[in-house]
Design an enzyme around this catalytic site. Structure first.
Site, PDB file in Angstrom:
ATOM      1  N   ASN A   7       0.868  -1.162   0.000  1.00 54.90           N
ATOM      2  CA  ASN A   7       0.000   0.000   0.000  1.00 54.90           C
ATOM      3  C   ASN A   7       0.916   1.226   0.000  1.00 54.90           C
ATOM      4  O   ASN A   7       1.421   1.639   1.033  1.00 54.90           O
ATOM      5  CB  ASN A   7      -0.876  -0.061   1.271  1.00 54.90           C
ATOM      6  N   LYS A  14       3.329   1.149   3.154  1.00 57.76           N
ATOM      7  CA  LYS A  14       2.942   0.127   4.128  1.00 57.76           C
ATOM      8  C   LYS A  14       2.909  -1.197   3.397  1.00 57.76           C
ATOM      9  O   LYS A  14       2.472  -1.269   2.256  1.00 57.76           O
ATOM     10  CB  LYS A  14       1.525   0.412   4.654  1.00 57.76           C
ATOM     11  N   ARG A 110      -2.334  -1.669  -3.791  1.00 53.02           N
ATOM     12  CA  ARG A 110      -3.349  -0.620  -3.858  1.00 53.02           C
ATOM     13  C   ARG A 110      -2.912   0.346  -4.955  1.00 53.02           C
ATOM     14  O   ARG A 110      -1.806   0.892  -4.904  1.00 53.02           O
ATOM     15  CB  ARG A 110      -3.428   0.105  -2.514  1.00 53.02           C
ATOM     16  N   HIS A 198     -10.869   6.163  -2.034  1.00 51.00           N
ATOM     17  CA  HIS A 198     -11.033   5.433  -0.765  1.00 51.00           C
ATOM     18  C   HIS A 198     -11.891   4.183  -0.973  1.00 51.00           C
ATOM     19  O   HIS A 198     -12.541   3.702  -0.036  1.00 51.00           O
ATOM     20  CB  HIS A 198     -11.733   6.295   0.319  1.00 51.00           C
ATOM     21  N   LEU A 227     -13.419   9.119   7.501  1.00 53.27           N
ATOM     22  CA  LEU A 227     -12.937  10.409   8.024  1.00 53.27           C
ATOM     23  C   LEU A 227     -11.556  10.209   8.642  1.00 53.27           C
ATOM     24  O   LEU A 227     -11.429   9.806   9.798  1.00 53.27           O
ATOM     25  CB  LEU A 227     -13.915  10.948   9.079  1.00 53.27           C
ATOM     26  N   ARG A 259      -6.582  19.366   3.065  1.00 52.76           N
ATOM     27  CA  ARG A 259      -7.229  19.639   1.763  1.00 52.76           C
ATOM     28  C   ARG A 259      -8.505  20.441   1.966  1.00 52.76           C
ATOM     29  O   ARG A 259      -9.254  20.201   2.913  1.00 52.76           O
ATOM     30  CB  ARG A 259      -7.570  18.317   1.059  1.00 52.76           C
ATOM     31  N   GLU A 402      -8.156  -1.634   5.248  1.00 46.77           N
ATOM     32  CA  GLU A 402      -7.940  -1.543   3.801  1.00 46.77           C
ATOM     33  C   GLU A 402      -7.001  -2.634   3.290  1.00 46.77           C
ATOM     34  O   GLU A 402      -7.211  -3.177   2.208  1.00 46.77           O
ATOM     35  CB  GLU A 402      -7.372  -0.163   3.453  1.00 46.77           C
TER      36      GLU A 402
HETATM   37  P1  AMP Z   1      -6.097   8.292   9.335  1.00 52.05           P
HETATM   38  O1  AMP Z   1      -5.793   9.038   8.061  1.00 52.05           O
HETATM   39  O2  AMP Z   1      -7.212   7.327   9.204  1.00 52.05           O
HETATM   40  O3  AMP Z   1      -4.861   7.709   9.986  1.00 52.05           O
HETATM   41  O4  AMP Z   1      -6.632   9.404  10.363  1.00 52.05           O
HETATM   42  C1  AMP Z   1      -5.772  10.393  10.858  1.00 52.05           C
HETATM   43  C2  AMP Z   1      -6.562  11.429  11.612  1.00 52.05           C
HETATM   44  O5  AMP Z   1      -7.403  10.824  12.626  1.00 52.05           O
HETATM   45  C3  AMP Z   1      -5.649  12.346  12.401  1.00 52.05           C
HETATM   46  O6  AMP Z   1      -5.276  13.429  11.648  1.00 52.05           O
HETATM   47  C4  AMP Z   1      -6.499  12.772  13.576  1.00 52.05           C
HETATM   48  O7  AMP Z   1      -7.103  14.014  13.238  1.00 52.05           O
HETATM   49  C5  AMP Z   1      -7.576  11.743  13.678  1.00 52.05           C
HETATM   50  N1  AMP Z   1      -7.533  11.052  14.967  1.00 52.05           N
HETATM   51  C6  AMP Z   1      -6.813   9.961  15.297  1.00 52.05           C
HETATM   52  N2  AMP Z   1      -7.040   9.611  16.575  1.00 52.05           N
HETATM   53  C7  AMP Z   1      -7.929  10.515  17.067  1.00 52.05           C
HETATM   54  C8  AMP Z   1      -8.557  10.714  18.326  1.00 52.05           C
HETATM   55  N3  AMP Z   1      -8.323   9.899  19.363  1.00 52.05           N
HETATM   56  N4  AMP Z   1      -9.422  11.750  18.446  1.00 52.05           N
HETATM   57  C9  AMP Z   1      -9.674  12.564  17.432  1.00 52.05           C
HETATM   58  N5  AMP Z   1      -9.108  12.426  16.207  1.00 52.05           N
HETATM   59  C10 AMP Z   1      -8.249  11.432  16.028  1.00 52.05           C
END
Ligand code: AMP
Length: 426
Positions: A7, A14, A110, A198, A227, A259, A402
């Protein structure tokens, strides 16, 4: 069956290895050899390469299901050299989990952009590689690194089948009304249309949601909210994505970490007319300097922003208010596309962890009979339903997997190949 998953991101890579044929752990321990487990097993080997910590250096971290851990910093920006060294830890040193490269049965990559052509995963051959190269015009950062990963694997694992799992494929059934931009049609014919991204995450969440709700995926109207650093929604009916928020690029739609999401195209024209602006600066502004970071002036990460609100910082409150407003209004649009809603799924870093965002988002959908159980929402839920018993819309929090979805696509491709061979021989 041993499935290697790669990935690749622009500045990270990864990789992981799943073993479906024994010496598995945890929830997949009882799986008979070669059977696809119902839930994601833990990989037996995982590696992360990160080029962002220290310019000109790659930081490699490898861990195994036995608890072995190996980290190394290499002075090199040569992707092939670094990935080759990383993959060699599969069969050499203390992190070795296989005897040699031939132990791997199939490799999944991916690939960010599959264009309009690839509506499902594809076994990689010369045509597929050419298409990925051609589509680099639409995904200039990602498709070339995906191709580089494929070339490295062809060298290290000759004769082992490789599968391209496209981020866009899950959205391949969008109707022309959904994917066409209202610009002169010749541009649509040149490929300037909405694709959506995604896809592996939305697809995994679709199937996991059906599993948790014990419903047939074909009977569900779902909105999956991915998100994370990047954010997108998918509206799913009869098992197919019928609408999504990302478009021609992953810049459209929701507010994200850095973004902007959708903005008035007139702003771009206005900015491009300014003497100190050019295309590269505008690209950086929209992709790296906007979103939560741009509004707050503080961070792209939601955690410090939530903490700063508690300290009375108005700018971080505005960033989160804009994020939630956009999220609610796009969910509303997805409900309209679906013509109703059975369940909403929150996933990825923010969706899985930020109870406050889930609560604020759901608040405005009580008119649909959607009621969040506030206590369950606060209890770090994972892979469960957090709606009240009488809620007419279920609310799920699902940990997205994923890499496992890519492995499942490899498994399906292998099965399809076997059936084709059997048919040809019968
Ligand atoms: P990802 O791209 O799925 O790794 O998500 C990353 C985003 O998840 C980070 O930029 C954080 O804003 C959010 N995030 C991760 N852990 C937490 C948490 N415990 N509370 C709020 N936001 C979080």
């Amino acid at each position: 069956m041993k499935i290697l998953v790669l990935n690749a991101g622009s500045s990270s890579q990864k990789s992981c290895l799943y073993d479906l044929g024994g010496d598995l752990q945890d929830n997949s321990q009882d799986s008979p050899a070669g059977k696809l487990p119902d839930t994601a097993p833990a990989p037996i080997w995982e590696a992360m390469v990160d080029w962002t910590h220290h310019q000109g250096f790659a930081e490699i971290t490898v861990k195994t299901h036995r608890g072995d851990r190996w980290t190394m910093e290499i002075e090199s920006s040569d992707r092939a050299e670094v990935i080759t060294k990383t993959l060699a830890t599969l069969w050499t040193g203390e992190t070795a989990v296989i005897a040699d490269p031939t132990a791997i049965n199939i490799i999944g990559h991916r690939v960010v952009h599959g264009g309009a052509k690839y509506r499902e995963s594809a076994i990689i051959n010369a045509d597929v590689k050419q298409a990925i190269a051609d589509l680099a015009a639409f995904a200039p950062v990602h498709n070339p690194v995906n191709l580089a990963g494929i070339a490295i694997c062809e060298h290290i694992f000759p004769n082992i089948p490789q599968v391209a799992v496209f981020d866009t494929a899950f959205h391949a059934h969008l109707s022309p009304a959904v994917y066409t931009y209202a610009i002169p049609y010749k541009y649509t014919e040149q490929g300037i249309r909405r694709y959506g991204f995604h896809g592996t995450s939305h697809q995994y969440c679709r199937d996991r949601a059906a599993q948790i709700l014990q419903r047939d995926v074909k009977d569900l109207r779902l909105i999956t909210c991915h998100l994370g650093n990047g954010c997108s929604l998918a509206a799913i009916r009869d098992g197919q994505c019928i609408d999504t928020t990302m478009g021609f690029t992953p810049l459209e739609g929701l507010v994200m970490g850095t973004r902007s999401g959708s903005i008035d195209a007139g702003i771009l024209l206005h900015l491009l007319r300014q003497p100190d602006m050019d295309v590269d600066k505008l690209d950086r502004l929209l992709n790296r300097e906007s979103g939560l970071l741009g509004i707050s002036g503080m961070s792209a990460d939601l955690r410090p922003l939530i903490a700063a609100i508690a300290e009375g910082n108005p700018q971080t409150k505005l960033a989160i208010d804009v994020f939630v407003h956009r999220l609610r209004s796009h969910i509303g649009a997805m409900v309209a596309s679906l013509g109703g809603l059975d369940a909403i799924v929150f996933t990825a870093g923010i969706g899985e962890n930020a109870a406050i965002i889930r609560a604020l988002t759901c608040e405005n959908f009580e008119f649909l009979g959607l009621h969040l159980d506030q206590q369950l929402n606060e209890q770090r839920p994972i892979d469960c339903d957090i709606a009240t018993a009488d809620s007419q819309v279920r609310v799920l929090v699902i940990h997205t997997q994923e890499d496992w979805e890519i492995a499942r696509e490899c498994w399906s491709a292998e099965e399809k190949g076997k059936r084709k061979k059997e048919k040809a021989n019968s």
